[in-house]
Write a protein that holds these residues in place. Structure first.
Motif, PDB file in Angstrom:
ATOM      1  N   ILE A 153     -28.508 -11.188   3.745  1.00 49.66           N
ATOM      2  CA  ILE A 153     -28.517  -9.768   4.100  1.00 49.66           C
ATOM      3  C   ILE A 153     -28.874  -9.594   5.576  1.00 49.66           C
ATOM      4  O   ILE A 153     -28.281  -8.773   6.291  1.00 49.66           O
ATOM      5  CB  ILE A 153     -29.498  -9.001   3.197  1.00 49.66           C
ATOM      6  N   GLY A 154     -29.847 -10.381   6.045  1.00 48.25           N
ATOM      7  CA  GLY A 154     -30.234 -10.289   7.449  1.00 48.25           C
ATOM      8  C   GLY A 154     -29.086 -10.650   8.385  1.00 48.25           C
ATOM      9  O   GLY A 154     -28.834  -9.955   9.374  1.00 48.25           O
ATOM     10  N   PHE A 155     -28.363 -11.748   8.066  1.00 50.59           N
ATOM     11  CA  PHE A 155     -27.218 -12.129   8.894  1.00 50.59           C
ATOM     12  C   PHE A 155     -26.110 -11.083   8.835  1.00 50.59           C
ATOM     13  O   PHE A 155     -25.439 -10.804   9.836  1.00 50.59           O
ATOM     14  CB  PHE A 155     -26.680 -13.490   8.450  1.00 50.59           C
ATOM     15  N   GLY A 156     -25.928 -10.484   7.652  1.00 50.38           N
ATOM     16  CA  GLY A 156     -24.888  -9.468   7.522  1.00 50.38           C
ATOM     17  C   GLY A 156     -25.199  -8.231   8.343  1.00 50.38           C
ATOM     18  O   GLY A 156     -24.321  -7.697   9.042  1.00 50.38           O
ATOM     19  N   VAL A 157     -26.436  -7.764   8.266  1.00 51.44           N
ATOM     20  CA  VAL A 157     -26.817  -6.589   9.045  1.00 51.44           C
ATOM     21  C   VAL A 157     -26.731  -6.905  10.543  1.00 51.44           C
ATOM     22  O   VAL A 157     -26.295  -6.062  11.350  1.00 51.44           O
ATOM     23  CB  VAL A 157     -28.230  -6.133   8.652  1.00 51.44           C
ATOM     24  N   LEU A 160     -23.088  -6.693  11.591  1.00 50.27           N
ATOM     25  CA  LEU A 160     -22.640  -5.304  11.725  1.00 50.27           C
ATOM     26  C   LEU A 160     -23.188  -4.669  13.006  1.00 50.27           C
ATOM     27  O   LEU A 160     -22.477  -3.926  13.697  1.00 50.27           O
ATOM     28  CB  LEU A 160     -23.085  -4.501  10.503  1.00 50.27           C
ATOM     29  N   ALA A 161     -24.456  -4.989  13.320  1.00 47.84           N
ATOM     30  CA  ALA A 161     -25.039  -4.434  14.541  1.00 47.84           C
ATOM     31  C   ALA A 161     -24.314  -4.957  15.777  1.00 47.84           C
ATOM     32  O   ALA A 161     -24.081  -4.214  16.739  1.00 47.84           O
ATOM     33  CB  ALA A 161     -26.527  -4.771  14.607  1.00 47.84           C
ATOM     34  N   GLU A 162     -23.929  -6.225  15.755  1.00 43.66           N
ATOM     35  CA  GLU A 162     -23.195  -6.783  16.894  1.00 43.66           C
ATOM     36  C   GLU A 162     -21.820  -6.137  17.031  1.00 43.66           C
ATOM     37  O   GLU A 162     -21.349  -5.903  18.153  1.00 43.66           O
ATOM     38  CB  GLU A 162     -23.057  -8.294  16.722  1.00 43.66           C
ATOM     39  N   ARG A 163     -21.176  -5.856  15.915  1.00 44.56           N
ATOM     40  CA  ARG A 163     -19.864  -5.206  15.981  1.00 44.56           C
ATOM     41  C   ARG A 163     -19.986  -3.791  16.538  1.00 44.56           C
ATOM     42  O   ARG A 163     -19.124  -3.350  17.306  1.00 44.56           O
ATOM     43  CB  ARG A 163     -19.238  -5.145  14.584  1.00 44.56           C
ATOM     44  N   ILE A 200     -32.841  -7.126  14.936  1.00 43.64           N
ATOM     45  CA  ILE A 200     -32.305  -6.537  13.706  1.00 43.64           C
ATOM     46  C   ILE A 200     -32.446  -7.515  12.542  1.00 43.64           C
ATOM     47  O   ILE A 200     -32.852  -7.145  11.424  1.00 43.64           O
ATOM     48  CB  ILE A 200     -30.830  -6.140  13.916  1.00 43.64           C
ATOM     49  N   PHE A 201     -32.128  -8.781  12.795  1.00 43.25           N
ATOM     50  CA  PHE A 201     -32.249  -9.811  11.758  1.00 43.25           C
ATOM     51  C   PHE A 201     -33.695  -9.935  11.286  1.00 43.25           C
ATOM     52  O   PHE A 201     -33.968 -10.019  10.072  1.00 43.25           O
ATOM     53  CB  PHE A 201     -31.745 -11.142  12.328  1.00 43.25           C
ATOM     54  N   TYR A 202     -34.647  -9.931  12.223  1.00 45.12           N
ATOM     55  CA  TYR A 202     -36.056 -10.107  11.872  1.00 45.12           C
ATOM     56  C   TYR A 202     -36.549  -8.958  10.989  1.00 45.12           C
ATOM     57  O   TYR A 202     -37.156  -9.188   9.925  1.00 45.12           O
ATOM     58  CB  TYR A 202     -36.886 -10.198  13.152  1.00 45.12           C
ATOM     59  N   VAL A 208     -36.411  -6.781   3.470  1.00 45.18           N
ATOM     60  CA  VAL A 208     -35.804  -7.287   2.235  1.00 45.18           C
ATOM     61  C   VAL A 208     -36.720  -8.308   1.570  1.00 45.18           C
ATOM     62  O   VAL A 208     -36.858  -8.334   0.335  1.00 45.18           O
ATOM     63  CB  VAL A 208     -34.423  -7.900   2.544  1.00 45.18           C
ATOM     64  N   GLY A 209     -37.349  -9.177   2.375  1.00 46.22           N
ATOM     65  CA  GLY A 209     -38.248 -10.172   1.802  1.00 46.22           C
ATOM     66  C   GLY A 209     -39.422  -9.542   1.089  1.00 46.22           C
ATOM     67  O   GLY A 209     -39.823  -9.985   0.006  1.00 46.22           O
TER      68      GLY A 209
END
Length: 763
Positions: A153-157, A160-163, A200-202, A208-209
């Motif tokens: 989920i962190g990598f996905g968000v 999306l933020a990078e896009r 954003i990943f952190y 989520v964790g």
């Protein structure tokens, strides 16, 4: 029983708070309970079991006052002996401490080697305890699965933020011919985009964790993600900013593609290994296994240092190239640092391994668990590269060179070196503060205590550092002003001055600034040296008193020196001369080449150097101040028309004033001053011009050449000395016969010969 009650209370306190495990205390107990004495003392002084406050009170209540007093004295003597023994260990001497440190150093790896055969077994037990603590294998797998979901989920968000922030970064990097500003802009945008994604990943995996995992599971997952995922990714982003392994044209350091890719890959690997080491040590501690049980931390930490040595040795050529940089104004010091930087990295790694091994052997591992040694290693290795960064920034940010020529070049290089030295001192201070903070040492509090040699030494070094920065700043300002003055209004060269001296001098600032620099820098050195010595706790009052007495002795014993100095000060205040000016001092002529606080040096245009103390100067005649008028005289025959000569002079003056080679040197053009006088040869015509000091001789040469040429074109000859013979009665001198001419010549020859003989007779 008042005394007994008070003694009982004291005894209860001592028994409750003092340990009885030391040898001295054991001996005291033996003396109390089993030593020679009365039967009453033996039976009444045995300590009850269990040893509680009520039991002690009951025991004391049965004892007499003398027995309680004796028991209290014995107990206090034992405690004092134990404290004295702990306060004066066997290793208080220098060699004793060396022995203690050596024992701590070699015992640590020796213990790790001894426990190596059981490492896997002990580590398996630690993993088993961890699995049991988290609900068995299924519980661990569930926790790892939830962790993988949080990471996904962190990598996905983050993706999306990078896009969404794609517009922050250009689609294509700049061309190979891009400027430094364009490259920095591209790299900084890419770096900020990566940092934004990591943030954003952190926060995503953090939220989520916490939603998927409980508090106990987070104690394992949080360090796992931090040390093995987040820190390596952050290190990779910083490495891509500096090394740019995939964009050679954007690279901020001097490295080829091979070494850039090698260093990038292995730096990320080093961060990963270091993070795994910290995580593994924390994992064992959280699983209930001490560091001494498996010694896994020793082997992993040693692997980190071996990896650093491998990187430094393998990429030594690349590191030398990196440290050398592309600055053309590198000093010999920069070359030495670049050449030995790989060896420096290896030495730092070995020394840090020795330090960590010794501290572990001494049992001081609290700060090591926080990674203080890795922080120290990082900043020690990075410090020389920061120096290279400072050199690069100075190269691009320092103001451009003022003027042209060797003086401007020397001033420009000196300015750059001053900025670099100031940057080095600031970097050294920042690195020391960061290293001290990693070991929980606050330098400000440490120096504020002013207790012990260590705090005074730190204050001493800080005072010297501040003094050095002030020294460099003052020197930088004066050198820059001096360079500006020397290049904008410097003295005219010998070629321009025609080799005759009398050149234009420098400005007043160019003369005074060297003396001001010497005085200011000397004052700074004296003041900060005294402050630094005082910070060590040394009384500087005798030094000040001695300096005052020495000054009085010099004043009384060297009156001539004082006269020279005071006279020089007033000459400079009066602006009587400047460096580069041509002066006459009591019949001694020359160009002012150097001035000091006591004397001046004049160099004659033939090369002689005269050193003249100011006190012996009565009058200074300056030939180079503001403007120079030069008057030229030409002798023409008596039958020459003066008006014609005047027109020729005017024409020459107009032509030279329009000539680009001379137009800036004239203050007034060359012009005629008419007939000066008549002499035995002819008419003396005079012309004059006004020019800048130092240019008059070159102008004079050109005027001579042009006058000769113009006279030849207009049929005017320069008057020459002639011998004329007058013969009385000779009226037809225009049509003399050959015989008459021969007779006249013979007569003239005889007259000349008679005159010569007469002169010889007089001699």
């Amino acid at each position: 029983m008042g005394l007994v009650s008070r003694i009982c209370a004291v005894l209860v306190t001592i028994i409750a708070f003092q340990t009885i495990a030391t040898d001295a205390q054991s001996q005291a107990l033996a003396a109390i309970s089993g030593g020679s004495g009365s039967a009453e003392k033996t039976t009444t002084t045995e300590l009850p079991e269990p040893l509680t406050q009520d039991a002690v009170r009951e025991m004391v209540a049965r004892m007499s006052d003398d027995q309680v007093r004796n028991m209290l004295l014995d107990r206090l003597d034992a405690v004092a002996a134990a404290e004295a023994q702990s306060a004066t260990p066997a290793g208080t001497s220098f060699f004793g401490r060396l022995h203690t440190l050596w024992t701590a150093f070699y015992s640590n790896p020796l213990d790790a080697i001894v426990k190596l055969p059981t490492l896997l077994q002990k580590q398996g037990q630690a993993i088993g305890s961890f699995v049991a603590e988290f609900g068995g294998l299924s519980g661990v797998l569930k926790m790892l699965g939830l962790t993988a979901i949080a990471l996904a989920i962190g990598f996905g968000v983050e993706y999306l933020a990078e896009r969404l922030t794609k517009r922050w970064q250009r689609s294509q990097p700049p061309s190979d011919t891009a400027t430094l500003q364009e490259s920095l802009k591209f790299l900084f945008r890419r770096f900020m985009r990566e940092i934004f994604g990591l943030i954003i990943f952190y926060f995503t995996i953090r939220m989520v964790g916490r939603a998927l995992l409980d508090a106990q599971q987070m104690t394992f997952v949080a360090p796992l993600v931090t040390y093995l995922v987040w820190w390596p990714r952050l290190g990779a982003a910083v490495s891509r900013l500096v090394l740019a392994p995939q964009q050679p044209a954007m690279r901020l350091v001097s490295l080829d593609d091979n070494w850039a890719k090698f260093l990038h890959k292995n730096l990320v690997g080093l961060i990963l290994l270091s993070g795994f080491t910290i995580f593994a040590i924390g994992f064992n501690l959280n699983s209930g296994h001490s560091l001494a049980e498996t010694r896994l931390g020793f082997w992993l930490d040693t692997a980190v240092y071996i990896y650093i040595i491998f990187i430094a040795w393998t990429a030594r050529d690349g590191l030398v190239e990196l440290m050398r940089g592309s600055d053309p104004d590198r000093s010999e010091y920069d070359e030495v640092v670049a050449r030995y930087y790989p060896s420096y990295v290896i030495a730092v790694a070995i020394l840090m391994w020795v330090l960590v091994t010794t501290l572990t052997g001494l049992g001081k591992v609290d700060l090591l668990l926080k990674g203080a040694h890795y922080t120290t290693l990082f900043w020690l290795v990075l410090a020389p590269t920061l120096d290279m960064l400072v050199r690069g920034l100075v190269r691009h940010l320092v103001p451009p060179m003022i003027g042209q020529g060797p003086i401007a070049e020397r001033a420009y290089r000196s300015t750059k070196r001053s900025y670099i030295r100031i940057g080095r001192v600031l970097i050294a201070g920042i690195v020391l503060v960061l290293i001290a903070n990693s070991w929980d040492m606050n330098i400000a509090d440490f120096t504020a205590q002013r207790q012990g040699f260590g705090s005074r030494l730190v204050e001493f070094l800080m005072t010297l550092a501040v003094g050095y920065i002030v020294f460099e700043l003052v020197s930088l300002w004066i050198n820059r002003k001096l360079a500006k003055e020397q290049t904008s209004g410097g003295p005219v060269s010998e070629d321009a001055a025609g080799g005759e001296g009398g050149g234009a001098g420098g400005s007043r600032l160019a003369t005074v600034l060297p003396l001001l620099r010497l005085s200011a820098l000397t004052g700074i050195i004296i003041i900060f040296t005294l402050l630094a010595v005082g910070s060590l706790g040394i009384d500087i009052t005798p030094l000040l008193a001695g300096a005052g007495i020495l000054g009085l002795a010099i004043g009384f014993g060297a009156q001539k020196l004082v006269t020279d100095i005071v006279s020089g000060v007033f000459f400079l205040i009066d602006d009587a001369f400047r460096v580069g000016e041509y002066v006459d001092v009591g019949g001694t002529m020359g160009t002012v080449e150097k001035i000091s606080i006591r004397s001046m040096q004049l160099r004659h245009h033939r090369g002689n150097v005269h050193t003249i103390p100011y006190g012996s100067v009565e009058k200074v005649t300056n030939f180079s101040r503001d403007w120079v008028i030069m008057k030229l005289m030409f002798t023409v025959p008596f039958d020459t028309d003066p008006n014609k000569v005047k027109k020729i002079f005017k024409k020459i003056g107009a032509e030279m004033l329009a000539d680009p080679l001379f137009e800036n040197d004239f203050l007034e053009p060359f012009k005629s001053q008419g007939v000066l006088q008549f002499d035995d040869v002819g008419i003396v015509m005079r012309g004059k011009f006004m020019a800048k000091p130092g240019t008059q001789f070159t102008i004079r040469k050109e005027i001579y050449n042009r006058v000769r040429k113009e006279f030849a074109e207009n049929g005017i000859e320069f008057a020459r000395r002639e011998v004329r013979v007058a013969i009385p009665g000779l009226d037809h001198d225009d049509d003399l016969s050959d015989a008459e001419k021969q007779a006249i010549a013979a007569g003239a020859s005889g007259a000349v010969q008679a005159q010569i003989e007469d002169q010889n007779a007089k001699k």
